[in-house]
Design an enzyme around this catalytic site. Structure first.
Site, PDB file in Angstrom:
ATOM      1  N   GLU A  82      49.893  19.419  31.266  1.00 18.44           N
ATOM      2  CA  GLU A  82      49.399  19.344  32.685  1.00 18.44           C
ATOM      3  C   GLU A  82      50.065  18.560  33.491  1.00 18.44           C
ATOM      4  OE1 GLU A  82      45.040  18.416  32.635  1.00 18.44           O
ATOM      5  OE2 GLU A  82      44.622  20.096  31.523  1.00 18.44           O
ATOM      6  N   GLU A 122      43.527  24.473  25.857  1.00 23.66           N
ATOM      7  CA  GLU A 122      42.264  23.627  26.216  1.00 23.66           C
ATOM      8  C   GLU A 122      41.452  24.585  26.935  1.00 23.66           C
ATOM      9  OE1 GLU A 122      42.551  19.838  28.052  1.00 23.66           O
ATOM     10  OE2 GLU A 122      44.418  19.489  26.815  1.00 23.66           O
TER      11      GLU A 122
HETATM   12  C1  PNW Z   1      42.302  17.936  30.736  1.00 24.78           C
HETATM   13  N1  PNW Z   1      41.118  17.105  37.132  1.00 24.78           N
HETATM   14  O1  PNW Z   1      42.255  16.838  31.739  1.00 24.78           O
HETATM   15  C2  PNW Z   1      43.309  17.217  29.741  1.00 24.78           C
HETATM   16  O2  PNW Z   1      44.242  17.618  29.197  1.00 24.78           O
HETATM   17  C3  PNW Z   1      42.429  16.451  28.741  1.00 24.78           C
HETATM   18  O3  PNW Z   1      42.947  15.345  28.335  1.00 24.78           O
HETATM   19  C4  PNW Z   1      40.856  15.992  29.276  1.00 24.78           C
HETATM   20  O4  PNW Z   1      40.084  15.481  28.396  1.00 24.78           O
HETATM   21  C5  PNW Z   1      40.569  17.551  29.758  1.00 24.78           C
HETATM   22  O5  PNW Z   1      41.142  18.230  30.507  1.00 24.78           O
HETATM   23  C6  PNW Z   1      38.830  17.349  29.962  1.00 24.78           C
HETATM   24  O6  PNW Z   1      38.802  16.767  31.174  1.00 24.78           O
HETATM   25  C7  PNW Z   1      42.114  17.083  32.948  1.00 24.78           C
HETATM   26  O7  PNW Z   1      40.421  16.222  37.672  1.00 24.78           O
HETATM   27  C8  PNW Z   1      41.439  15.911  33.714  1.00 24.78           C
HETATM   28  O8  PNW Z   1      41.143  18.208  37.704  1.00 24.78           O
HETATM   29  C9  PNW Z   1      41.126  16.015  34.963  1.00 24.78           C
HETATM   30  C10 PNW Z   1      41.191  17.201  35.689  1.00 24.78           C
HETATM   31  C11 PNW Z   1      41.944  18.355  35.210  1.00 24.78           C
HETATM   32  C12 PNW Z   1      42.161  18.215  33.661  1.00 24.78           C
END
Ligand code: PNW
Length: 443
Positions: free
Chosen positions: A163, A351
């Protein structure tokens, strides 16, 4: 009913900082998340990853849990500050943890998919500007090279970055993630250097190492929608798509940044010299697969006061515990759009999952909502494959309840419940259902 072929990969995923704990053991030095989580007001309840799921000490027990789920593959990440605690200083003890873990997975018949960077940037790198500094590309390559040297014959596939949008814009522009900066130019530079380090790391593996281990990158993609067809809302939709998705997809698959977004950014950034000759060629180096993390669509409307000219709009969709729209239909539209506009590479859903407020009741966790969420998205994958979309695997996020970044331990994404007092692990109903889906290969 839909079915999966027997070579479809079912897996589950975690990341180093979110589960390992042992923050000061084995020669590890702090990462930006150690510092950020200690900064008052940044993480819910002041939570840190100091202990997390204590996976560093319990990895053998955890491998048994992974095995008991019947998954084909497990996606993990490597903590850079364990491997390079100081600039140019390699720490074999840090690497040995991953060797033991990966050997354990292989012995259990589980294919390790390894992410090099899942956000735990060493503080020594941050002190020199982190990803905003172009030098970060060579620091990352030194780290990648050691990982390839020590682990390439053991891993099933490599993911350079998890990401990049989160590691750049969410961290350097929106300030929600470490290091918590709020500067668009920093965000765009960080994104560029992360993408460049990806391309260079792909070249390194295929070139100098002559390795045939598949390598790719994982993007979080949030397909953008608007509540109306007014020009203003459609501009908002387009900009949201440009900021979250196309800014990363275009350089990787087309070797260029989207011009509409360059124009928008150029109102605040006056010099794009940090994008140098040859960079985009490197960023678009061919990979072997493409990883997607999918959680939700985004619904945005025009907002003249916001820097990206959009804001979240009211949506009447059912939501997960994060307040994210449950949107499997939009997931299918996203994949079809990628096939049409970007790539024919095999796609892994690296994921997908949902957070809910779970609790243990007589030794069980009845997480019906998560089970429904997962079933809907796995069904969408099966249907997409019936349309010929070539999705090669699905990884449920997450194996464990863990340190959910800015939300600390408040948000539980696991299919395995973790009691953070006792470190007891309890399989939730969703884990049992996932196991059944994997066994029958039917949904
Ligand atoms: C992903 N947003 O994170 C990550 O790859 C993981 O580590 C995380 O635990 C999972 O998704 C769940 O959140 C994100 O704010 C964190 O848009 C924040 C965002 C998107 C993805």
């Amino acid at each position: 009913m839909s079915s999966f072929s027997k070579d479809f990969i079912f897996g589950t995923a975690t990341s180093s900082y979110q589960i390992e704990g042992a923050h000061d053991e084995g020669g590890r030095t702090p990462s930006i998340w150690d510092t950020f989580s200690r900064t008052p007001g940044k993480v819910w309840n002041g939570d840190t990853g100091d202990i997390a799921c204590d996976h560093y000490h319990r990895y053998e027990e955890d491998i048994n849990i992974i095995k008991s789920l019947g998954v084909d593959s497990y996606r993990l990440s490597i903590a850079w500050p364990r491997v390079f605690p100081e600039q140019g200083v390699y720490n074999q003890e840090g690497m040995d943890f991953y060797k033991k873990l990966i050997h354990g997975l292989l012995d259990a018949g589980i294919k390790p998919m390894v992410t090099l960077y899942h956000w735990d940037l060493p503080m020594w790198a941050h002190k020199q500007g982190g990803w905003v500094n172009r030098e970060s590309v060579s620091w990352f390559l030194e780290f990648a090279e050691k990982c390839y040297e020590e682990l390439d014959d053991l891993v099933y596939s490599w993911i350079t970055h998890n990401e990049p949008w989160c590691a750049s814009f969410l961290s350097y522009h929106l300030g929600h993630h470490a290091p918590g900066h709020t500067n668009l130019e920093e965000g765009v530079k960080a994104a560029h250097h992360i993408l460049l380090s990806h391309g260079e790391a792909v070249k390194l593996l295929k070139g100098k190492f002559g390795s045939s281990t598949p390598i790719g990158i994982t993007l979080n993609l949030a397909p953008a929608y608007a509540p109306t067809n007014t020009i203003n809302d459609q501009i908002a939709r387009n900009n949201s798509d440009g900021y979250a998705n196309r800014w990363f997809l275009d350089p990787i698959f087309k070797g260029s940044y989207p011009m509409d977004m360059i124009n928008l950014f150029s109102k605040l950034i006056h010099n794009f010299d940090f994008i140098q000759e040859g960079d985009l060629e490197s960023i678009s180096t061919a990979c072997d697969f493409f990883g997607i993390n999918y959680y939700a669509r985004s619904l945005v409307e025009f907002d003249p006061s916001s820097p990206m000219l959009n804001k979240g709009a009211y949506s009447d969709y059912p939501k997960t515990g994060m307040g994210w729209d449950i949107s499997p239909k939009e997931f299918k539209e996203l994949i079809r759009g990628l096939r049409e506009n970007y790539t024919s590479l095999p796609i892994y859903i690296t994921e997908n999952g949902a957070a809910y407020d779970d609790f243990v009741e007589n030794g069980c966790v009845h997480d019906k909502e998560r089970t429904d969420y997962v079933e809907k998205h796995i069904k969408a994958v099966a249907e997409l494959n019936e349309e010929g979309m070539n999705i090669a695997g699905y990884f449920l996020w997450s194996l464990f309840d863990n340190f959910e970044w800015a939300f600390g331990y408040d948000k539980r994404f696991g299919m395995v419940y973790v009691d953070f007092e006792t470190q007891e692990r309890v399989l939730k109903d969703s884990a049992k259902r996932y196991k059944e889906i994997i066994q029958t290969r039917n949904i």
